[in-house]
Design a protein around this motif. Structure first.
Motif, mmCIF file in Angstrom:
data_model
loop_
_atom_site.group_PDB
_atom_site.id
_atom_site.type_symbol
_atom_site.label_atom_id
_atom_site.label_comp_id
_atom_site.label_asym_id
_atom_site.label_seq_id
_atom_site.Cartn_x
_atom_site.Cartn_y
_atom_site.Cartn_z
ATOM 1 N N ARG A 1 6.814 30.971 27.477
ATOM 2 C CA ARG A 1 6.411 32.583 27.772
ATOM 3 C C ARG A 1 5.389 32.962 26.772
ATOM 4 N N PRO A 2 5.165 34.248 27.110
ATOM 5 C CA PRO A 2 4.014 34.986 26.365
ATOM 6 C C PRO A 2 4.076 35.066 24.903
ATOM 7 N N PHE A 3 4.060 36.479 24.239
ATOM 8 C CA PHE A 3 3.610 37.095 23.175
ATOM 9 C C PHE A 3 4.814 36.852 22.076
ATOM 10 N N ARG A 4 4.359 36.476 20.900
ATOM 11 C CA ARG A 4 5.738 36.187 19.876
ATOM 12 C C ARG A 4 5.849 37.242 18.944
ATOM 13 N N ALA B 1 -5.956 30.228 27.711
ATOM 14 C CA ALA B 1 -5.607 29.264 26.336
ATOM 15 C C ALA B 1 -5.799 30.068 25.083
ATOM 16 N N ASP B 2 -5.113 31.224 25.106
ATOM 17 C CA ASP B 2 -5.652 32.183 24.056
ATOM 18 C C ASP B 2 -5.182 31.832 22.587
ATOM 19 N N GLU B 3 -4.348 30.649 22.559
ATOM 20 C CA GLU B 3 -3.959 30.410 21.106
ATOM 21 C C GLU B 3 -4.845 29.211 20.445
ATOM 22 N N ASP C 1 -0.500 39.171 24.826
ATOM 23 C CA ASP C 1 -0.065 38.846 23.287
ATOM 24 C C ASP C 1 -0.851 39.350 22.218
ATOM 25 N N THR C 2 -0.069 40.318 21.698
ATOM 26 C CA THR C 2 -0.500 41.057 20.652
ATOM 27 C C THR C 2 -1.263 40.307 19.431
ATOM 28 N N SER C 3 -0.787 39.024 19.198
ATOM 29 C CA SER C 3 -1.575 38.391 18.106
ATOM 30 C C SER C 3 -2.794 37.791 18.661
ATOM 31 N N THR C 4 -3.137 37.528 19.897
ATOM 32 C CA THR C 4 -4.159 36.834 20.322
ATOM 33 C C THR C 4 -5.358 37.611 20.918
ATOM 34 N N GLN C 5 -4.756 38.850 21.455
ATOM 35 C CA GLN C 5 -5.504 39.421 22.643
ATOM 36 C C GLN C 5 -5.772 41.025 22.089
ATOM 37 N N SER C 6 -5.614 41.388 20.562
ATOM 38 C CA SER C 6 -5.626 42.565 20.238
ATOM 39 C C SER C 6 -6.983 43.291 20.556
ATOM 40 N N ASP C 7 -8.169 42.479 20.954
ATOM 41 C CA ASP C 7 -9.268 43.180 21.340
ATOM 42 C C ASP C 7 -9.276 43.504 22.684
#
Length: 344
Positions: free
Chosen positions: A2-5, A132-134, A191-197
């Motif tokens: 799953r998604p965001f962490r 693959a945002d991470e 995902d707040t950590s990888t998609q804050s933009d």
């Protein structure tokens, strides 16, 4: 998986990181406290077959909703479950993702021994994340991924369990019916950590999430209608080398009895290298919503014992391909669950 962490607060007061979230959970180590019952006989789980089921899904390409690969793989799963003799239903739904994409999803529900009064649910998700945002390489962050472990391996273990059960004569089936429920659109979350933009266009208040869209829909529109199960097991990322399964927070709170049975059974079978007696924080995954639907559900997912992340390095990267798939963790999960079902 799953998604965001990032860590968020559950209504129940538990601190949890999204199933595909950001932060590492704290860990406590303990050991089994009760003498487990003698194991009942159970059929053998074929890890080679589970590996083949994983490869077959990956061969379609990334199973991103609205894509041709997604449609073809869904049709394959339905046809395979029907071929195994299970009662199969499809639950189509429409949803909007965090980035404003309107998707057509499909939950797949297959029942073994549908007339049995007592039931156990095996859950998983069959879609893949569209980006693959991470990835550390910014050129790869928008590429889709194979989702070999995150999605395909869990569905493969469930398919092999279904195949194994379908081959047993009536005199050698478990005392419970088993429902294999594959959720769609689990992995298209913010995902707040990888998609804050990017802007999350969904309202995530009142328990809503941009993740787990299929399980959220199913929990509000149960199929079969009025569905009940004694407990559920959510599988997610169970096929990678070095798989490490810990006792996640929501699982301990909502489904402690089946969780203990599964971990103790795994220990008896010699699978403690995979099923660790370690307590870790809660994450956002499909089990959040199946628990809300009244089915005590635990989550078996790959939680690395090192670093600051609650998810393994391949998570949401293009590394999540067949090169990381290992038959051993799939064997550990599938064989353990078959023994647990035959203990019921």
């Amino acid at each position: 998986m799953r998604p965001f962490r990032s860590l968020i607060l559950l209504a129940a007061g538990l601190l949890f990181a999204p199933a595909c979230g950001d932060n590492k959970t704290t860990t406590e180590t303990s050991t089994a406290t009760e003498q487990p019952p003698k194991l009942s006989k159970a059929p053998t789980f074929n890890a080679d077959s589970a590996y083949a089921f994983t490869a077959r899904q990956v061969a379609f390409g990334p199973r991103v909703p609205n894509s041709a690969a997604h449609l073809a793989c869904g049709n394959y799963l339905v046809a395979t479950l029907k071929r195994l003799g299970l009662k199969v239903r499809e639950q189509p739904f429409s949803a909007m993702t965090f980035d404003g994409t309107n998707i057509r999803g499909r939950n797949i529900i297959a029942q073994f021994q549908p007339a049995a009064a007592r039931r156990v649910a095996i859950f998983g998700h069959w879609d893949t994340r569209p980006f693959a945002d991470e990835e550390k390489d910014p050129k790869k962050k928008n590429k889709p991924l194979d989702g070999a472990s995150d999605g395909a391996s869990a569905v493969a273990v469930a398919l092999e369990m279904a195949r194994t059960l379908s081959q047993q004569p009536d005199s050698l089936t478990p005392n419970v019916g088993v429902d294999f429920i594959f959720f769609d659109a689990e992995d298209w979350g913010y995902d707040t950590s990888t998609q804050s933009d990017l802007k999350n266009q969904l309202d995530e208040t009142n328990g809503n999430s941009s993740w787990c869209l299929g399980s959220q829909y199913w929990a509000k529109n149960l199929v079969p209608a009025g569905y009940k199960a004694e407990y559920g097991v959510l599988l997610d990322m169970v096929g990678a080398k070095g798989g490490n399964f810990t006792r996640e927070g929501i699982s301990r709170e909502k489904a402690r009895a089946p969780l203990d049975r599964i971990w103790n059974t795994a220990a008896q079978l010699g699978y403690s290298d995979f099923f660790r007696f370690e307590d870790t924080d809660a994450i956002t995954d499909d089990h959040v919503y199946t628990n809300q639907a009244g089915i005590p559900t635990l989550d078996i997912y790959d939680n690395p014992p090192y670093g600051e992340s609650a998810f393994p390095p391949y998570h949401h990267t293009t590394q999540d391909n067949m090169s990381i798939i290992d038959r051993r963790p799939m064997k550990a999960v599938g064989q353990t669950l078959l023994h647990v079902l035959y203990q019921e």
